[in-house]
Design a protein around this motif. Structure first.
Motif, PDB file in Angstrom:
ATOM      1  N   ALA A  53       9.548  40.975  36.560  1.00  0.00           N
ATOM      2  CA  ALA A  53      10.369  40.817  35.361  1.00  0.00           C
ATOM      3  C   ALA A  53      10.053  41.856  34.295  1.00  0.00           C
ATOM      4  O   ALA A  53      10.949  42.478  33.741  1.00  0.00           O
ATOM      5  CB  ALA A  53      10.193  39.411  34.778  1.00  0.00           C
ATOM      6  N   CYS A  54       8.764  42.063  34.009  1.00  0.00           N
ATOM      7  CA  CYS A  54       8.412  42.943  32.885  1.00  0.00           C
ATOM      8  C   CYS A  54       7.584  44.164  33.301  1.00  0.00           C
ATOM      9  O   CYS A  54       7.232  44.980  32.461  1.00  0.00           O
ATOM     10  CB  CYS A  54       7.662  42.155  31.819  1.00  0.00           C
ATOM     11  SG  CYS A  54       5.980  41.683  32.278  1.00  0.00           S
ATOM     12  N   GLU A  55       7.221  44.249  34.573  1.00  0.00           N
ATOM     13  CA  GLU A  55       6.472  45.372  35.138  1.00  0.00           C
ATOM     14  C   GLU A  55       5.036  45.477  34.628  1.00  0.00           C
ATOM     15  O   GLU A  55       4.427  46.536  34.695  1.00  0.00           O
ATOM     16  CB  GLU A  55       7.230  46.689  34.958  1.00  0.00           C
ATOM     17  CG  GLU A  55       8.566  46.681  35.669  1.00  0.00           C
ATOM     18  CD  GLU A  55       9.295  48.003  35.595  1.00  0.00           C
ATOM     19  OE1 GLU A  55       8.813  48.949  34.945  1.00  0.00           O
ATOM     20  OE2 GLU A  55      10.365  48.091  36.209  1.00  0.00           O
ATOM     21  N   PRO A  68       2.354  36.119  20.860  1.00  0.00           N
ATOM     22  CA  PRO A  68       3.347  36.531  21.846  1.00  0.00           C
ATOM     23  C   PRO A  68       4.466  37.316  21.156  1.00  0.00           C
ATOM     24  O   PRO A  68       4.765  37.082  19.982  1.00  0.00           O
ATOM     25  CB  PRO A  68       3.891  35.209  22.400  1.00  0.00           C
ATOM     26  CG  PRO A  68       2.968  34.148  21.935  1.00  0.00           C
ATOM     27  CD  PRO A  68       2.203  34.683  20.760  1.00  0.00           C
ATOM     28  N   PRO A  69       5.072  38.261  21.868  1.00  0.00           N
ATOM     29  CA  PRO A  69       6.153  39.028  21.245  1.00  0.00           C
ATOM     30  C   PRO A  69       7.325  38.118  20.908  1.00  0.00           C
ATOM     31  O   PRO A  69       7.560  37.114  21.574  1.00  0.00           O
ATOM     32  CB  PRO A  69       6.534  40.052  22.307  1.00  0.00           C
ATOM     33  CG  PRO A  69       6.052  39.486  23.590  1.00  0.00           C
ATOM     34  CD  PRO A  69       4.856  38.649  23.256  1.00  0.00           C
ATOM     35  N   GLY A 161       8.744  41.154  28.166  1.00  0.00           N
ATOM     36  CA  GLY A 161       7.833  42.156  28.692  1.00  0.00           C
ATOM     37  C   GLY A 161       8.004  43.501  28.017  1.00  0.00           C
ATOM     38  O   GLY A 161       7.026  44.187  27.702  1.00  0.00           O
ATOM     39  N   GLU A 162       9.256  43.883  27.778  1.00  0.00           N
ATOM     40  CA  GLU A 162       9.519  45.152  27.090  1.00  0.00           C
ATOM     41  C   GLU A 162       8.959  45.123  25.666  1.00  0.00           C
ATOM     42  O   GLU A 162       8.370  46.083  25.200  1.00  0.00           O
ATOM     43  CB  GLU A 162      11.017  45.437  27.046  1.00  0.00           C
ATOM     44  CG  GLU A 162      11.603  45.796  28.395  1.00  0.00           C
ATOM     45  CD  GLU A 162      13.134  45.821  28.391  1.00  0.00           C
ATOM     46  OE1 GLU A 162      13.750  45.428  27.366  1.00  0.00           O
ATOM     47  OE2 GLU A 162      13.712  46.202  29.411  1.00  0.00           O
ATOM     48  N   ALA A 163       9.139  43.982  24.994  1.00  0.00           N
ATOM     49  CA  ALA A 163       8.628  43.855  23.616  1.00  0.00           C
ATOM     50  C   ALA A 163       7.108  43.938  23.604  1.00  0.00           C
ATOM     51  O   ALA A 163       6.517  44.569  22.725  1.00  0.00           O
ATOM     52  CB  ALA A 163       9.109  42.549  22.992  1.00  0.00           C
ATOM     53  N   ARG A 167       4.766  47.180  21.815  1.00  0.00           N
ATOM     54  CA  ARG A 167       3.751  47.042  20.756  1.00  0.00           C
ATOM     55  C   ARG A 167       2.388  47.515  21.212  1.00  0.00           C
ATOM     56  O   ARG A 167       1.455  47.530  20.434  1.00  0.00           O
ATOM     57  CB  ARG A 167       3.704  45.607  20.250  1.00  0.00           C
ATOM     58  CG  ARG A 167       3.081  44.638  21.196  1.00  0.00           C
ATOM     59  CD  ARG A 167       3.030  43.273  20.580  1.00  0.00           C
ATOM     60  NE  ARG A 167       2.361  42.361  21.479  1.00  0.00           N
ATOM     61  CZ  ARG A 167       2.366  41.076  21.352  1.00  0.00           C
ATOM     62  NH1 ARG A 167       3.021  40.532  20.351  1.00  0.00           N
ATOM     63  NH2 ARG A 167       1.740  40.316  22.203  1.00  0.00           N
ATOM     64  N   GLY A 168       2.282  47.894  22.466  1.00  0.00           N
ATOM     65  CA  GLY A 168       1.038  48.467  22.974  1.00  0.00           C
ATOM     66  C   GLY A 168       0.100  47.424  23.425  1.00  0.00           C
ATOM     67  O   GLY A 168      -1.027  47.557  23.629  1.00  0.00           O
TER      68      GLY A 168
END
Length: 168
Positions: A53-55, A68-69, A161-163, A167-168
Protein backbone atom coordinates in the motif's frame (compact mmCIF):
# COMPACT_ATOMS: atom_id res chain seq x y z
CA UNK A 1 4.80 -31.66 -20.05
CA UNK A 2 2.14 -29.57 -18.37
CA UNK A 3 -1.11 -28.47 -19.93
CA UNK A 4 -0.27 -24.75 -19.60
CA UNK A 5 0.27 -22.33 -22.47
CA UNK A 6 4.03 -22.95 -22.75
CA UNK A 7 4.34 -26.70 -22.39
CA UNK A 8 6.84 -26.55 -19.51
CA UNK A 9 7.36 -29.37 -17.07
CA UNK A 10 6.69 -28.80 -13.36
CA UNK A 11 10.41 -28.36 -12.66
CA UNK A 12 10.84 -25.62 -15.24
CA UNK A 13 7.64 -23.89 -14.07
CA UNK A 14 9.10 -23.78 -10.55
CA UNK A 15 12.32 -22.25 -11.88
CA UNK A 16 10.40 -19.59 -13.84
CA UNK A 17 8.20 -18.80 -10.81
CA UNK A 18 11.27 -18.40 -8.58
CA UNK A 19 12.96 -16.15 -11.14
CA UNK A 20 9.80 -14.02 -11.56
CA UNK A 21 9.46 -13.66 -7.78
CA UNK A 22 13.06 -12.46 -7.55
CA UNK A 23 12.52 -9.96 -10.37
CA UNK A 24 9.11 -8.54 -9.46
CA UNK A 25 8.44 -9.83 -5.96
CA UNK A 26 5.64 -12.02 -4.71
CA UNK A 27 2.48 -10.43 -3.31
CA UNK A 28 1.43 -11.98 -0.01
CA UNK A 29 0.37 -11.10 3.52
CA UNK A 30 3.00 -9.18 5.47
CA UNK A 31 4.42 -10.91 8.55
CA UNK A 32 2.56 -8.24 10.58
CA UNK A 33 0.58 -5.08 9.89
CA UNK A 34 2.58 -2.31 8.20
CA UNK A 35 3.83 0.07 10.90
CA UNK A 36 3.53 3.03 8.53
CA UNK A 37 -0.04 2.59 7.26
CA UNK A 38 -1.55 -0.54 8.84
CA UNK A 39 -1.97 -2.52 5.61
CA UNK A 40 -1.56 -6.29 5.74
CA UNK A 41 -0.66 -6.75 2.06
CA UNK A 42 2.98 -6.80 1.05
CA UNK A 43 5.43 -7.73 -1.65
CA UNK A 44 8.19 -10.18 -0.74
CA UNK A 45 11.52 -9.75 -2.53
CA UNK A 46 14.69 -11.75 -1.87
CA UNK A 47 15.96 -8.64 -0.05
CA UNK A 48 12.91 -8.38 2.22
CA UNK A 49 9.31 -7.20 2.50
CA UNK A 50 7.75 -3.96 1.23
CA UNK A 51 4.23 -2.80 2.07
CA UNK A 52 2.07 -3.04 -1.06
CA UNK A 53 0.00 0.00 0.00
CA UNK A 54 2.60 2.58 1.02
CA UNK A 55 5.92 0.95 -0.01
CA UNK A 56 7.41 1.16 3.50
CA UNK A 57 10.26 -1.34 3.75
CA UNK A 58 9.54 -3.69 6.64
CA UNK A 59 12.24 -3.21 9.24
CA UNK A 60 12.94 0.43 8.45
CA UNK A 61 12.74 2.56 11.56
CA UNK A 62 9.77 4.88 11.94
CA UNK A 63 10.00 7.94 14.15
CA UNK A 64 7.66 6.73 16.90
CA UNK A 65 7.68 10.17 18.49
CA UNK A 66 5.67 11.60 15.61
CA UNK A 67 1.89 11.37 15.58
CA UNK A 68 0.36 9.37 12.74
CA UNK A 69 0.12 11.38 9.52
CA UNK A 70 -3.14 13.22 8.93
CA UNK A 71 -4.91 12.71 5.64
CA UNK A 72 -8.27 14.41 5.24
CA UNK A 73 -10.71 12.65 2.92
CA UNK A 74 -14.12 13.28 1.49
CA UNK A 75 -16.06 10.03 1.64
CA UNK A 76 -19.01 8.84 -0.40
CA UNK A 77 -21.28 6.30 1.28
CA UNK A 78 -24.14 4.46 -0.37
CA UNK A 79 -27.30 3.62 1.57
CA UNK A 80 -30.28 2.38 -0.41
CA UNK A 81 -30.97 5.08 -3.03
CA UNK A 82 -28.90 7.78 -1.33
CA UNK A 83 -25.30 8.90 -1.18
CA UNK A 84 -23.71 10.65 1.79
CA UNK A 85 -20.89 13.10 1.17
CA UNK A 86 -18.86 13.83 4.29
CA UNK A 87 -15.31 14.50 5.41
CA UNK A 88 -13.01 13.19 8.11
CA UNK A 89 -9.38 12.70 9.05
CA UNK A 90 -10.25 9.38 10.72
CA UNK A 91 -12.42 7.45 8.27
CA UNK A 92 -12.43 4.09 10.09
CA UNK A 93 -13.85 5.67 13.22
CA UNK A 94 -16.24 8.00 11.40
CA UNK A 95 -17.64 5.43 8.98
CA UNK A 96 -18.08 2.97 11.83
CA UNK A 97 -20.64 5.37 13.31
CA UNK A 98 -22.70 5.90 10.14
CA UNK A 99 -25.25 3.42 8.86
CA UNK A 100 -24.45 2.61 5.25
CA UNK A 101 -24.51 -0.24 2.76
CA UNK A 102 -21.24 0.49 0.98
CA UNK A 103 -18.21 2.75 0.93
CA UNK A 104 -18.33 4.01 -2.66
CA UNK A 105 -15.21 6.16 -2.85
CA UNK A 106 -12.69 8.40 -1.12
CA UNK A 107 -11.52 11.74 -2.46
CA UNK A 108 -8.54 13.47 -0.96
CA UNK A 109 -9.72 16.73 0.58
CA UNK A 110 -10.97 18.59 3.61
CA UNK A 111 -14.10 20.63 4.49
CA UNK A 112 -13.48 22.99 1.58
CA UNK A 113 -13.69 20.12 -0.93
CA UNK A 114 -16.72 18.72 0.92
CA UNK A 115 -18.50 22.10 0.69
CA UNK A 116 -17.71 22.28 -3.03
CA UNK A 117 -19.25 18.85 -3.56
CA UNK A 118 -22.31 19.79 -1.51
CA UNK A 119 -22.73 22.86 -3.73
CA UNK A 120 -22.03 20.92 -6.92
CA UNK A 121 -24.79 18.40 -6.13
CA UNK A 122 -27.14 20.75 -4.20
CA UNK A 123 -30.08 20.03 -6.53
CA UNK A 124 -30.20 16.45 -5.21
CA UNK A 125 -29.60 17.23 -1.53
CA UNK A 126 -32.09 15.82 0.97
CA UNK A 127 -33.05 18.77 3.14
CA UNK A 128 -30.07 20.21 4.99
CA UNK A 129 -28.39 16.84 5.55
CA UNK A 130 -25.25 15.48 3.92
CA UNK A 131 -27.38 12.89 2.09
CA UNK A 132 -28.13 13.22 -1.61
CA UNK A 133 -30.30 11.34 -4.09
CA UNK A 134 -28.15 9.12 -6.29
CA UNK A 135 -28.59 11.29 -9.38
CA UNK A 136 -26.85 10.35 -12.65
CA UNK A 137 -24.47 13.31 -12.14
CA UNK A 138 -23.46 12.33 -8.60
CA UNK A 139 -23.23 8.65 -9.55
CA UNK A 140 -20.93 9.57 -12.46
CA UNK A 141 -18.74 11.66 -10.13
CA UNK A 142 -18.42 8.68 -7.75
CA UNK A 143 -17.71 6.37 -10.69
CA UNK A 144 -14.86 8.64 -11.85
CA UNK A 145 -13.39 8.74 -8.33
CA UNK A 146 -13.49 4.97 -8.02
CA UNK A 147 -12.26 4.16 -11.54
CA UNK A 148 -9.31 1.80 -11.26
CA UNK A 149 -9.69 1.52 -7.47
CA UNK A 150 -10.67 -1.97 -6.34
CA UNK A 151 -10.73 -1.01 -2.67
CA UNK A 152 -11.08 2.58 -1.41
CA UNK A 153 -9.33 1.57 1.83
CA UNK A 154 -6.20 0.58 -0.10
CA UNK A 155 -6.16 4.03 -1.69
CA UNK A 156 -6.50 5.67 1.74
CA UNK A 157 -3.65 3.53 3.10
CA UNK A 158 -1.47 4.59 0.18
CA UNK A 159 -2.21 8.25 0.97
CA UNK A 160 -1.26 7.65 4.62
CA UNK A 161 1.99 6.02 3.54
CA UNK A 162 2.78 8.88 1.17
CA UNK A 163 2.10 11.41 3.94
CA UNK A 164 4.40 9.51 6.31
CA UNK A 165 7.13 9.35 3.67
CA UNK A 166 6.87 13.05 2.89
CA UNK A 167 7.45 14.09 6.47
CA UNK A 168 10.58 11.98 6.60
Amino acid sequence: MGDGPFGLCAGHIAIVAEWAGAQWGTTDLLPGACRACGSRLGVHYPSGWVCAACEWRVGDVLDDGLPPPRVDVVYYLGFRDRIKIGTTANPRQRLGRIRHDELLAFERGDRLVERRRHGQFAAWRRGTSEWFDASPELSEHVRRLSAGVDDPWALYLRWLGEAAALRG
